[in-house]
Write an enzyme that holds these catalytic residues in place. Structure first.
Site, PDB file in Angstrom:
ATOM      1  N   LEU A 139      10.763 -20.849  -3.136  1.00 31.60           N
ATOM      2  CA  LEU A 139       9.756 -19.908  -2.648  1.00 31.60           C
ATOM      3  C   LEU A 139       8.514 -19.931  -3.527  1.00 31.60           C
ATOM      4  CD1 LEU A 139       9.001 -17.347  -0.843  1.00 31.60           C
ATOM      5  CD2 LEU A 139      10.005 -16.000  -2.705  1.00 31.60           C
ATOM      6  N   ASP A 173       0.824  -1.205   0.000  1.00 34.14           N
ATOM      7  CA  ASP A 173       0.000   0.000   0.000  1.00 34.14           C
ATOM      8  C   ASP A 173       0.861   1.258   0.000  1.00 34.14           C
ATOM      9  OD1 ASP A 173      -2.376   1.409   0.013  1.00 34.14           O
ATOM     10  OD2 ASP A 173      -2.610   1.334   2.186  1.00 34.14           O
ATOM     11  N   HIS A 189       3.274   3.236  -8.904  1.00 35.95           N
ATOM     12  CA  HIS A 189       3.052   1.817  -9.186  1.00 35.95           C
ATOM     13  C   HIS A 189       4.279   1.182  -9.837  1.00 35.95           C
ATOM     14  CE1 HIS A 189      -0.987   2.164  -7.828  1.00 35.95           C
ATOM     15  NE2 HIS A 189      -1.389   2.932  -8.820  1.00 35.95           N
ATOM     16  N   ARG A 219     -11.453   2.278  -9.269  1.00 35.71           N
ATOM     17  CA  ARG A 219     -10.467   3.331  -9.527  1.00 35.71           C
ATOM     18  C   ARG A 219     -10.601   3.828 -10.974  1.00 35.71           C
ATOM     19  NH1 ARG A 219      -4.800   1.847  -6.394  1.00 35.71           N
ATOM     20  NH2 ARG A 219      -5.748   1.488  -4.352  1.00 35.71           N
ATOM     21  N   GLU A 269       0.204 -13.076  12.958  1.00 36.03           N
ATOM     22  CA  GLU A 269       0.793 -11.878  13.565  1.00 36.03           C
ATOM     23  C   GLU A 269       0.761 -10.773  12.525  1.00 36.03           C
ATOM     24  OE1 GLU A 269       1.714 -11.626  16.741  1.00 36.03           O
ATOM     25  OE2 GLU A 269       1.070 -13.698  17.016  1.00 36.03           O
TER      26      GLU A 269
END
Length: 254
Positions: free
Chosen positions: A144, A33, A50, A84, A220
């Site tokens: 990953l 954000d 962006h 948007r 968390e």
């Protein structure tokens, strides 16, 4: 104002021993954000923010991989973001194409597995094509798992899961006694992912914005004032260090 990140690097550029390798979060989810506000702060158009956010995405992916994080899920575009301005939405739909065009070879080299979590409906063909190609080319990678939450909304996800279960009850394949948390999880878009251990949100906003509402039940959370384009390895390390200082009780006592 939240405290800015401390450096997790010594003067020689090497990692400090602050982080325990035995307690690295398995799954980190990030709400990226602040791109537009970062650009405004710089006196530039929102689309520049962006573009810079795409660079931060690469930094975060490399840092997560180096840390030994197994799953990294990035909230790239929500089901609500369609409201948007059209030119901004069109630009955002080009970003996955550009990012994968530039970085896919390196992701393959680093054994990263690319996935998508969201709804392909309404996405432009070029966006879907780029994602499908990346998913296909990395499907056998064992490193990953990088998941893009694109055209994703958790309320829609949960609603669709309930509809699917209701249809199975109507057909006689299930009864109401069969409904369990495990059954619901199997109908979520994240069914192949473990729940996030750690949620990170940048830009100082203190909310989760319809992101993984079910999955974040015991995650968390770490919030920072840093705008996403400024997010770097140091900030990820700080978030993980804070995670390691906490005790996860899951509603019980330890």
């Amino acid at each position: 104002m939240m405290k800015r990140a401390r450096s997790w690097w010594n003067k020689n550029g090497k990692e400090t021993p602050e982080l325990s390798k035995a307690n690295i979060p398995q799954h980190v989810a990030i709400i990226m954000d602040g791109n537009g506000r970062w650009a405004k702060q710089q006196g530039m158009p929102r689309i520049v923010g962006h573009q810079s956010g795409m660079k931060a995405l690469k930094r975060a992916t490399i840092a997560a991989d180096d840390l030994g994080i197994k799953y990294l899920t990035m909230y790239a575009f929500s089901t609500e973001n369609w409201t948007r301005p059209k030119d901004e939405v069109d630009f955002l739909m080009r970003l996955p194409v550009d990012f994968l065009a530039q970085e896919l070879d390196e992701l393959i080299e680093k054994n990263v597995c690319v996935r998508m979590m969201g709804y392909e409906e309404n996405l432009p063909d070029h966006t879907v094509k780029a994602l499908r190609e990346a998913i296909r080319k990395t499907k056998d990678n064992t490193g990953l798992v990088l998941t893009f939450a694109l055209n994703y909304g958790s309320r829609s996800e949960i609603t669709d899961a309930m509809k699917a279960i209701a249809q199975q009850i109507e057909s006689g394949d299930l009864t109401t006694d069969d409904i369990t948390p495990d059954l619901i999880e199997k109908h979520l878009l994240s069914k192949d992912l473990p729940d996030p251990d750690l949620l990170i949100r940048t830009s100082g906003e203190l909310r989760i914005s319809n992101f993984m509402l079910w999955q974040l039940a015991y995650s968390e959370m770490w919030f920072t004032d840093i705008y996403w384009p400024d997010f770097n390895r140091e900030h990820l390390y700080e978030a993980v260090a804070e995670y390691q200082r906490r005790t996860r009780r899951y509603g019980g006592l330890k």
